[in-house]
Design an enzyme around this catalytic site. Structure first.
Site, PDB file in Angstrom:
ATOM      1  N   GLU A   1       0.823  -1.198   0.000  1.00 51.29           N
ATOM      2  CA  GLU A   1       0.000   0.000   0.000  1.00 51.29           C
ATOM      3  C   GLU A   1       0.858   1.250   0.000  1.00 51.29           C
ATOM      4  O   GLU A   1       1.947   1.274   0.581  1.00 51.29           O
ATOM      5  CB  GLU A   1      -0.881   0.037   1.255  1.00 51.29           C
ATOM      6  CG  GLU A   1      -1.765  -1.174   1.355  1.00 51.29           C
ATOM      7  CD  GLU A   1      -2.766  -1.069   2.495  1.00 51.29           C
ATOM      8  OE1 GLU A   1      -3.512  -2.014   2.684  1.00 51.29           O
ATOM      9  OE2 GLU A   1      -2.788  -0.035   3.179  1.00 51.29           O
TER      10      GLU A   1
ATOM     11  N   CYS B   1      -6.908  -0.518   5.775  1.00 50.22           N
ATOM     12  CA  CYS B   1      -5.452  -0.470   5.901  1.00 50.22           C
ATOM     13  C   CYS B   1      -4.851  -1.814   6.310  1.00 50.22           C
ATOM     14  O   CYS B   1      -5.214  -2.379   7.327  1.00 50.22           O
ATOM     15  CB  CYS B   1      -5.048   0.588   6.922  1.00 50.22           C
ATOM     16  SG  CYS B   1      -3.300   0.634   7.245  1.00 50.22           S
TER      17      CYS B   1
END
Ligand code: SAH
Length: 351
Positions: A84, A330
């Site tokens: 990410e 996340c």
């Protein structure tokens, strides 16, 4: 034969083979690495026969926050791992890119979604740099500039310190990305010898330490690495880093309801940092699925805690999280996208 844009030796070799003037390469690099122009614009500076590979990552998914200026990119490596990278567009007009240094993380902190991945694979220098290029290109396309780069994505930067250091050398190289060291920040869980080594090598780059508690026993329940690298060693490391850098080091402190947010906890923290040149950044905890026992401190508790630190004379900021709607994913989202064999045999490759 294709070669990677971040492999300076290969670039030079191909420049000679193509009998190109050095300024052609300079223009190309300026276009891609400094202005973050689109691939086509960058490539237009080079002869078509030059097979330079601009990216080592591909964008698998992009999520734009409906609330504010955050964009989460899920990027795939050539080995099909997913990492990410987050773009933070701050209201003041400034922009920050938050990059990953590893796939997963071996630190296994109790509060962190990435730590629950149970894998740690180091990213290569080019994979770290490509996050900056891809994020930068998105910003350029919007007419924005990239101001800061923070190593606060997936992974522990000092478990991959060689690649992180080499990547930052390239980011600050005047002939490459030409960014100022002061615009880069590396956040670590706290590996004392790596912190001092890093400050010796790149003293202009900012360091942040994820402290989260000044009570060794409590810190150990949150951060298992406290057993290996205890608070007293971190204290000494900060002292040395202070000497090398001559400016305040950032202490990150997660605000966890009923865990580390009391008046006594703040006093203990104030005692612990005595004699050190530091500033505080309080981080409201983002709840994660894998840690249902942890909750963020209420706003008033955070404000009170911050006030106590300020009254003791320390510069204290509270981090305003952007992208609350997309941050819920996340780390957890990336996990579902890792290659199957890695999910089965968890490894911990911390040094
Ligand atoms: N491994 C490095 C950098 C990655 S994490 C480190 O430990 O510093 C970047 C920051 O986010 C760290 O301060 C980390 O403690 C914090 N963090 C991790 N999980 C979080 C969560 N669920 N909510 C808020 N902050 C979190």
């Amino acid at each position: 034969m294709t070669f990677d844009v971040h492999d300076s030796e290969a670039v030079e070799l191909h420049r000679r083979n193509h009998r190109l003037d050095p300024h052609v390469i300079r223009k190309f690099r300026n276009s891609l690495l400094r202005k973050f122009e689109a691939d086509d614009s960058a490539l237009s500076h080079l002869p078509e026969t030059m097979n330079v590979q601009l990216h080592s990552l591909s964008v698998k998914h992009r999520m734009d926050s409906a609330l504010d200026g955050a964009t989460r990119l899920l990027l795939q490596t050539s080995t099909s791992h997913v990492i990410e990278c987050v773009i933070l567009r701050i209201a003041s007009g400034r922009s920050t890119i938050c990059v990953s240094s590893q796939v997963g993380c071996a630190a296994a902190c109790d509060f962190c979604a990435t730590g629950k991945l149970g894998i740690a694979k180091n990213l290569a220098v080019r994979e770290i740099l490509d996050q900056v290029v891809l994020g930068g290109q998105i910003l350029t396309n919007e007419g924005r500039r990239l101001d800061n780069i923070v190593f606060m994505g997936m992974g522990e930067p000092f478990h991959n310190s060689r690649a992180v250091t080499d990547a930052i050398r390239k980011l600050t190289d005047r002939d490459l990305f030409a960014r100022s060291p002061a615009s880069i920040l590396v956040s670590t869980v706290g590996i004392p010898e790596k912190m001092t080594e890093f400050a010796e090598t790149l003293p202009g780059v900012n360091l942040a330490l994820s402290l989260h508690s000044a009570d060794s026993e409590k810190r150990r329940t949150l951060i298992p690495l406290e057993s290996k690298h205890p608070l007293k060693d971190l204290h000494e490391a900060i002292r040395q880093v202070n000497q090398l850098q001559g400016r305040p080091l950032m202490i990150e402190y997660l605000m966890l309801d009923g865990v580390n947010d009391s008046h006594d906890a703040a006093n203990q923290l104030i005692r612990w940092v005595q004699g050190l040149n530091i500033r505080f950044n309080l981080i409201p905890f983002n709840a994660i699925e894998d840690a249902p026992h942890l909750m963020c401190s209420p706003r008033e508790a955070i404000d009170r805690f911050a006030q106590q630190l300020r009254e003791a004379g320390y510069q204290t900021t509270v981090r305003y999280s952007l992208g609350a709607d997309i941050a819920a994913a996340c780390g957890q989202l990336a996990r579902t996208l890792q290659p199957v064999q890695d999910q089965q045999n968890s490894i911990a490759s911390a040094d």
